[in-house]
Scaffold this motif. Structure first.
Motif, PDB file in Angstrom:
ATOM      1  N   THR A 280       0.843  -1.193   0.000  1.00 34.97           N
ATOM      2  CA  THR A 280       0.000   0.000   0.000  1.00 34.97           C
ATOM      3  C   THR A 280       0.873   1.234   0.000  1.00 34.97           C
ATOM      4  O   THR A 280       1.759   1.346   0.841  1.00 34.97           O
ATOM      5  CB  THR A 280      -0.886   0.009   1.267  1.00 34.97           C
TER       6      THR A 280
ATOM      7  N   ASN B 163      -7.711  11.561 -12.795  1.00 31.95           N
ATOM      8  CA  ASN B 163      -6.877  10.360 -12.793  1.00 31.95           C
ATOM      9  C   ASN B 163      -5.451  10.552 -13.314  1.00 31.95           C
ATOM     10  O   ASN B 163      -5.082  10.036 -14.362  1.00 31.95           O
ATOM     11  CB  ASN B 163      -7.547   9.228 -13.569  1.00 31.95           C
ATOM     12  N   PRO B 164      -4.619  11.302 -12.598  1.00 30.28           N
ATOM     13  CA  PRO B 164      -3.200  11.316 -12.975  1.00 30.28           C
ATOM     14  C   PRO B 164      -2.596   9.939 -12.710  1.00 30.28           C
ATOM     15  O   PRO B 164      -3.006   9.266 -11.769  1.00 30.28           O
ATOM     16  CB  PRO B 164      -2.604  12.362 -12.023  1.00 30.28           C
TER      17      PRO B 164
ATOM     18  N   LEU C 102      -7.134   5.834  -2.507  1.00 30.82           N
ATOM     19  CA  LEU C 102      -5.948   6.405  -3.150  1.00 30.82           C
ATOM     20  C   LEU C 102      -5.952   6.219  -4.660  1.00 30.82           C
ATOM     21  O   LEU C 102      -5.570   7.120  -5.408  1.00 30.82           O
ATOM     22  CB  LEU C 102      -4.677   5.761  -2.568  1.00 30.82           C
TER      23      LEU C 102
ATOM     24  N   GLN D 183      -3.694   0.189  -8.384  1.00 34.84           N
ATOM     25  CA  GLN D 183      -2.324  -0.270  -8.585  1.00 34.84           C
ATOM     26  C   GLN D 183      -2.348  -1.516  -9.463  1.00 34.84           C
ATOM     27  O   GLN D 183      -3.185  -2.400  -9.266  1.00 34.84           O
ATOM     28  CB  GLN D 183      -1.717  -0.595  -7.224  1.00 34.84           C
TER      29      GLN D 183
ATOM     30  N   SER E 277      -3.954   7.420  -9.824  1.00 35.36           N
ATOM     31  CA  SER E 277      -4.448   8.120  -8.635  1.00 35.36           C
ATOM     32  C   SER E 277      -5.823   8.706  -8.875  1.00 35.36           C
ATOM     33  O   SER E 277      -6.232   8.934 -10.014  1.00 35.36           O
ATOM     34  CB  SER E 277      -3.505   9.266  -8.261  1.00 35.36           C
ATOM     35  N   GLN E 278      -6.527   8.976  -7.752  1.00 35.44           N
ATOM     36  CA  GLN E 278      -7.713   9.811  -7.832  1.00 35.44           C
ATOM     37  C   GLN E 278      -7.281  11.222  -7.462  1.00 35.44           C
ATOM     38  O   GLN E 278      -6.433  11.413  -6.589  1.00 35.44           O
ATOM     39  CB  GLN E 278      -8.816   9.278  -6.889  1.00 35.44           C
TER      40      GLN E 278
ATOM     41  N   SER F  98     -13.499   7.976  -8.152  1.00 32.76           N
ATOM     42  CA  SER F  98     -13.369   6.847  -9.067  1.00 32.76           C
ATOM     43  C   SER F  98     -12.086   6.962  -9.880  1.00 32.76           C
ATOM     44  O   SER F  98     -11.503   8.050 -10.023  1.00 32.76           O
ATOM     45  CB  SER F  98     -14.573   6.762 -10.020  1.00 32.76           C
ATOM     46  N   VAL F  99     -11.671   5.807 -10.385  1.00 33.68           N
ATOM     47  CA  VAL F  99     -10.555   5.738 -11.330  1.00 33.68           C
ATOM     48  C   VAL F  99     -11.026   4.894 -12.506  1.00 33.68           C
ATOM     49  O   VAL F  99     -11.549   3.794 -12.305  1.00 33.68           O
ATOM     50  CB  VAL F  99      -9.312   5.104 -10.686  1.00 33.68           C
TER      51      VAL F  99
ATOM     52  N   SER G 177      -5.456  -3.718  -8.021  1.00 30.40           N
ATOM     53  CA  SER G 177      -5.913  -3.444  -6.659  1.00 30.40           C
ATOM     54  C   SER G 177      -6.469  -2.041  -6.519  1.00 30.40           C
ATOM     55  O   SER G 177      -5.833  -1.075  -6.957  1.00 30.40           O
ATOM     56  CB  SER G 177      -4.763  -3.594  -5.663  1.00 30.40           C
TER      57      SER G 177
ATOM     58  N   ILE H 257      -6.829   0.692  -3.920  1.00 30.24           N
ATOM     59  CA  ILE H 257      -6.075   0.925  -2.693  1.00 30.24           C
ATOM     60  C   ILE H 257      -6.782   1.970  -1.833  1.00 30.24           C
ATOM     61  O   ILE H 257      -7.156   3.045  -2.305  1.00 30.24           O
ATOM     62  CB  ILE H 257      -4.649   1.436  -3.012  1.00 30.24           C
ATOM     63  N   VAL H 258      -6.931   1.635  -0.547  1.00 25.75           N
ATOM     64  CA  VAL H 258      -7.471   2.566   0.443  1.00 25.75           C
ATOM     65  C   VAL H 258      -6.416   2.734   1.515  1.00 25.75           C
ATOM     66  O   VAL H 258      -5.940   1.750   2.066  1.00 25.75           O
ATOM     67  CB  VAL H 258      -8.787   2.030   1.049  1.00 25.75           C
ATOM     68  N   SER H 259      -6.043   3.956   1.796  1.00 22.90           N
ATOM     69  CA  SER H 259      -5.025   4.211   2.796  1.00 22.90           C
ATOM     70  C   SER H 259      -5.486   3.725   4.162  1.00 22.90           C
ATOM     71  O   SER H 259      -6.582   4.077   4.616  1.00 22.90           O
ATOM     72  CB  SER H 259      -4.730   5.713   2.850  1.00 22.90           C
ATOM     73  N   GLY H 260      -4.673   2.889   4.791  1.00 24.15           N
ATOM     74  CA  GLY H 260      -5.015   2.384   6.110  1.00 24.15           C
ATOM     75  C   GLY H 260      -6.041   1.277   6.105  1.00 24.15           C
ATOM     76  O   GLY H 260      -6.482   0.834   7.170  1.00 24.15           O
TER      77      GLY H 260
ATOM     78  N   PRO I  30      -6.891  -3.599   0.618  1.00 25.14           N
ATOM     79  CA  PRO I  30      -7.174  -3.349  -0.802  1.00 25.14           C
ATOM     80  C   PRO I  30      -8.218  -4.326  -1.324  1.00 25.14           C
ATOM     81  O   PRO I  30      -8.367  -5.430  -0.811  1.00 25.14           O
ATOM     82  CB  PRO I  30      -5.817  -3.595  -1.462  1.00 25.14           C
TER      83      PRO I  30
ATOM     84  N   THR J 234      -8.695  -6.567  -4.441  1.00 23.78           N
ATOM     85  CA  THR J 234      -7.718  -7.061  -5.407  1.00 23.78           C
ATOM     86  C   THR J 234      -8.341  -8.079  -6.352  1.00 23.78           C
ATOM     87  O   THR J 234      -9.021  -9.002  -5.915  1.00 23.78           O
ATOM     88  CB  THR J 234      -6.544  -7.725  -4.667  1.00 23.78           C
TER      89      THR J 234
END
Lengths: 175, 156
Positions: free
Chosen positions: A35, A61-62, B68, B71, B83-84, B89-90, B125, B127-130, B133, B135
């Motif tokens: 992570t 979305n960069p 986040l 990945q 990244s968002q 959303s991504v 995946s 990804i969520v901080s903390g 994920p 996957t």
């Protein structure tokens, strides 16, 4: 006949147990994914002198990717960027720039139009940057550099009308 | 006796079906909704040992403020991170990765499949901080590459 029934029943129990175990395994055995360390997505900063001229500024979305893991070459891009000017009051939006590490890498122009659109296919493959060594951006060992990518609509005097800074995390170069 | 054989055969058949390989594993998380479509591997030049892995499209949505991004890993190595940017959303399509992610095609049967080269585990995946994920792991088979050596014709 009784023996047949017992064998059949045991077989069914075995099958049911295997199916249940497989379902649970699928939910639990996903590989541990590294992570990225928590960090801000970036920042949005609108020029207070032009809040009415720029009606919309969207960055989506960069991203950063590494096509060849044997090369220290990553590519930064955006899914889309759109900046819109109401064109009814000055200042008028004229350019849109993308900068990485203080260097301009893309310049778009509004040609008698009120909107500048950018999509990922405007720069095929993306903007090349070094990936960086593992954890060089303090995002974890799976990741290299974290770049602050600055997106800026400019008016006709090349003054920024707004500034978005996206923190883009690149994969690590670890041959 | 015939009935015993039939039942035993039936049970063996059921067992075989259960232990056959699965090509996808997914860990469910309520934080991220992840949709992955058509991961693939392509060898654009048959005379080249280079293959390209890509995904037709990926979509990740989350209302979690710690979301986040997405990945992508190949055999455990991170190859892309989307990244968002103040978004929930991504969205990724195959054209965003250029030709794709470069890998070695591999020799015939390198993955145990006679018509293919290497097999790669592609992990996508959310990804969520903390948090945990979400996957998806896809096993992708690449075309094989065969080295051809051309000997000169020597006349005596």
């Amino acid at each position: 006949m009784r023996k047949l029934l017992i064998i059949g029943f045991v077989g069914l129990l075995l099958v049911a147990g295997l199916l249940l175990n497989r379902k649970n395994s699928a939910a639990q055995s996903a590989p541990a994914m590294p992570t990225p360390q928590a960090g801000p997505a970036g920042s949005i900063n609108q020029d207070p002198s032009s809040p009415d001229a720029l009606t919309s500024f969207k960055v989506s979305n960069p991203y950063c990717y590494q096509p060849d893991p044997a090369a220290d070459q990553c590519y930064i891009n955006f899914r889309s960027i759109q900046a819109t000017d109401n064109q009814s009051s000055a200042p008028y939006m004229t350019w849109l720039t993308i900068s990485i590490s203080g260097k301009n890498r893309y310049g778009g122009t509004a040609f008698f139009e009120g909107t500048i659109n950018y999509t990922y296919d405007a720069v095929p493959g993306g903007l090349q940057v070094p990936c960086g060594a593992p954890n060089s951006g303090n995002a974890g060992n799976q990741f290299g550099q974290v770049y602050g990518v600055v997106i800026t609509p400019l008016d006709s005097n090349r003054n920024p009308m707004s500034t978005d800074t996206a923190n883009v995390t690149c994969p690590a170069y670890a041959p | 006796m015939r009935q015993y054989r039939f039942v035993s055969l039936f049970i063996c058949l059921l067992l075989l079906i259960c232990v056959s390989g699965s090509t996808r594993t997914q860990a469910e998380s309520t934080a991220v909704t992840l949709t992955v479509s058509n991961p693939y591997c392509a060898q654009s030049v048959p005379a080249s040992p280079i293959c390209w892995i890509n995904v037709r499209n990926i979509s990740a949505t989350s209302s979690d403020p710690n979301f986040l991004g997405v990945q992508i890993t190949v055999n455990g190595k991170t190859r892309a991170f989307f990244s968002q940017f103040f978004e929930t959303s991504v969205t990724i399509n195959k054209n965003m990765l250029g030709k794709g992610l470069q890998v070695n095609c591999g020799l015939p049967n390198a993955s145990g499949q006679p018509d293919y080269g290497l097999q790669y585990s592609v992990g996508i995946s959310g990804i969520v901080s903390g948090g945990s994920p979400t996957t998806d792991t896809a096993n992708v088979f690449c075309p094989y590459f065969v080295t051809r050596v051309y000997m000169p014709a020597v006349y005596r």
